[in-house]
Motif scaffolding. Structure first.
Motif, mmCIF file in Angstrom:
data_model
loop_
_atom_site.group_PDB
_atom_site.id
_atom_site.type_symbol
_atom_site.label_atom_id
_atom_site.label_comp_id
_atom_site.label_asym_id
_atom_site.label_seq_id
_atom_site.Cartn_x
_atom_site.Cartn_y
_atom_site.Cartn_z
ATOM 1 N N THR A 81 0.766 -1.115 -0.057
ATOM 2 C CA THR A 81 -0.022 0.068 0.085
ATOM 3 C C THR A 81 0.716 1.157 -0.017
ATOM 4 O OG1 THR A 81 -1.335 -1.265 1.440
ATOM 5 C CG2 THR A 81 -1.978 0.957 1.003
ATOM 6 N N LYS B 96 -10.492 4.309 -1.884
ATOM 7 C CA LYS B 96 -9.746 2.949 -1.670
ATOM 8 C C LYS B 96 -8.479 3.413 -2.237
ATOM 9 C CE LYS B 96 -10.866 0.180 -5.797
ATOM 10 N NZ LYS B 96 -11.337 -1.001 -6.318
ATOM 11 N N PRO B 97 -7.345 2.662 -1.789
ATOM 12 C CA PRO B 97 -5.734 2.803 -2.506
ATOM 13 C C PRO B 97 -5.839 2.551 -4.127
ATOM 14 C CG PRO B 97 -5.645 1.665 -0.519
ATOM 15 C CD PRO B 97 -7.190 1.724 -0.519
ATOM 16 N N ASP C 34 -1.660 7.010 -0.581
ATOM 17 C CA ASP C 34 -3.015 6.455 -0.274
ATOM 18 C C ASP C 34 -3.479 5.873 1.053
ATOM 19 O OD1 ASP C 34 -3.428 6.064 -3.044
ATOM 20 O OD2 ASP C 34 -2.340 4.025 -3.167
ATOM 21 N N ASN D 258 -4.259 -2.329 -0.489
ATOM 22 C CA ASN D 258 -4.259 -2.000 -1.813
ATOM 23 C C ASN D 258 -5.524 -2.888 -2.386
ATOM 24 O OD1 ASN D 258 -3.310 0.007 -3.596
ATOM 25 N ND2 ASN D 258 -2.514 -1.914 -4.805
ATOM 26 N N GLU E 148 -4.172 9.616 2.765
ATOM 27 C CA GLU E 148 -5.500 10.031 1.959
ATOM 28 C C GLU E 148 -6.595 9.457 2.958
ATOM 29 O OE1 GLU E 148 -8.681 11.872 0.015
ATOM 30 O OE2 GLU E 148 -6.392 12.366 0.054
ATOM 31 N N THR F 282 -2.609 3.529 -6.026
ATOM 32 C CA THR F 282 -1.533 3.572 -6.588
ATOM 33 C C THR F 282 -0.904 2.101 -6.977
ATOM 34 O OG1 THR F 282 -0.926 5.348 -5.517
ATOM 35 C CG2 THR F 282 0.952 4.241 -6.387
#
Length: 343
Positions: free
Chosen positions: A219, A312-313, A223, A262, A226, A315
């Motif tokens: 993760t 939700k993440p 993210d 993630n 945030e 990246t």
């Protein structure tokens, strides 16, 4: 708005503080700057924060009850984000006492400070490690976490239980966040991705546990930050009894738990390939058995988080590792250029 961040010199604490400072929030950061990993890295993070006029740093040992009491007597906080902890699964096998002092005693001291103050929300760091011996995936916050397999995980599970108790008894709004393998610039040198980048950059072999048969829900730090910020602004309003489907539980706690992961586990060998591409070097592998306290898989169910805060993440591992490698090369090149010339 006044926010207390514990562990402000740490990886997540630094990034969260910077985000809030950029948003104009007044931040007081505390940290004990212990030497579990390079203290110079912690000081370098703090050096990035000190220029902000809305940032104050205080050296603090959370296990020192009197110091924590004084902290809350001298300051008024709207929100408390508790990220300070003794981290590391394997280190807990070598030095168990520091985990109790930091993760249990320090947490209770902080809760006492919060419950005697008028804070709007306490958000604290838990860990995906609490899922322990679970084999069901993805890991959901509704799953049983009664079987931790490391002392670190047991202390995090204890944090969740103690936090619920304080929320139930005193009406304290509390949210726990189970982080899943957080990575990114300014990260922790004890983490596998950091060690891999260093070793591959230097042409040294990397230690690959469980013979590479592992996967992690990596993760990216932005993210995670945030997610923390969104959760911080939404303290639980209803007691658990009003939202739980189990009518036999009468919890008056304004308490929630969320995974921040993630939701996309990456095979370890694929992860190494991504690092090879970002570094531009081949990895030399030293294949080893599973280490005590480790788990083969982490995989986050983030549906609750999405429902609660609409996030939700996002990246990708390729993007995140690329950004970490860029930071790593820049940071250590800069550090090398500052070394004194030997005569």
């Amino acid at each position: 708005m006044n926010v207390l961040i514990t562990g402000a010199a740490g990886f997540i604490g630094y990034h969260l503080a910077k985000r809030l400072l950029d948003d104009g929030v007044q931040v007081l950061g505390v940290d004990n700057l212990n030497d579990y990993y390079d203290v110079n890295l912690k000081k370098a993070r703090l050096a990035q924060l000190h220029p902000y006029t809305n940032f104050t740093f205080q050296f603090l040992e959370l296990s020192d009850r009197d110091s924590v009491i004084q902290l809350f007597q001298c300051h008024s906080f709207d929100y408390v984000i508790h990220l300070a902890a003794q981290a590391g699964v394997r280190y807990s096998l070598e030095n168990p006492w520091i985990y109790i002092d930091s993760n249990i005693t320090g947490f209770v001291n902080l809760l006492e400070g919060c419950r005697q103050s008028s804070i709007q929300h306490l958000v604290f760091a838990s860990s995906s490690s609490v899922y322990g011996a679970n084999t069901k995936t993805p890991f959901a916050t509704s799953d049983s976490v009664d079987y931790p397999i490391s002392l670190y995980a047991a202390t995090k599970k204890s944090n969740e239980l103690i936090a619920h108790t304080y929320s139930h008894l005193y009406g304290l709004p509390v949210t726990g966040l189970r982080f899943f393998t957080v990575y990114g610039p300014w990260g922790r040198p004890d983490m596998a991705y950091f060690k891999f980048v260093k070793a591959i950059s230097e042409g040294q072999p990397i230690q690959v546990y469980n013979y590479g048969q592992m996967q992690r829900d990596f993760t990216y730090i932005d993210d995670v930050v945030e997610g923390i910020v969104r959760v911080m602004h939404q303290p639980p309003q209803q007691p658990l009894s009003q939202i739980m489907s189990n009518p036999t539980i009468n919890s008056q706690a304004r308490y929630r738990l969320y995974n921040i992961g993630n939701h996309n586990p990456v095979q370890l060998m694929e992860f190494i390939r991504v690092i090879e591409q970002a570094v531009g070097n081949r990895a030399f592998l030293s294949l080893l058995p599973m280490q005590p306290g480790d788990v083969p898989t982490t995989y986050a169910d983030v549906e609750d988080l999405m429902d609660a805060v609409g996030f939700k993440p996002i990246t990708t591992i390729e993007s995140g590792i690329h950004q970490f490698v860029e930071w790593y090369q820049d940071y250590y090149q800069t550090q090398s250029s500052r070394l004194p010339i030997c005569c």
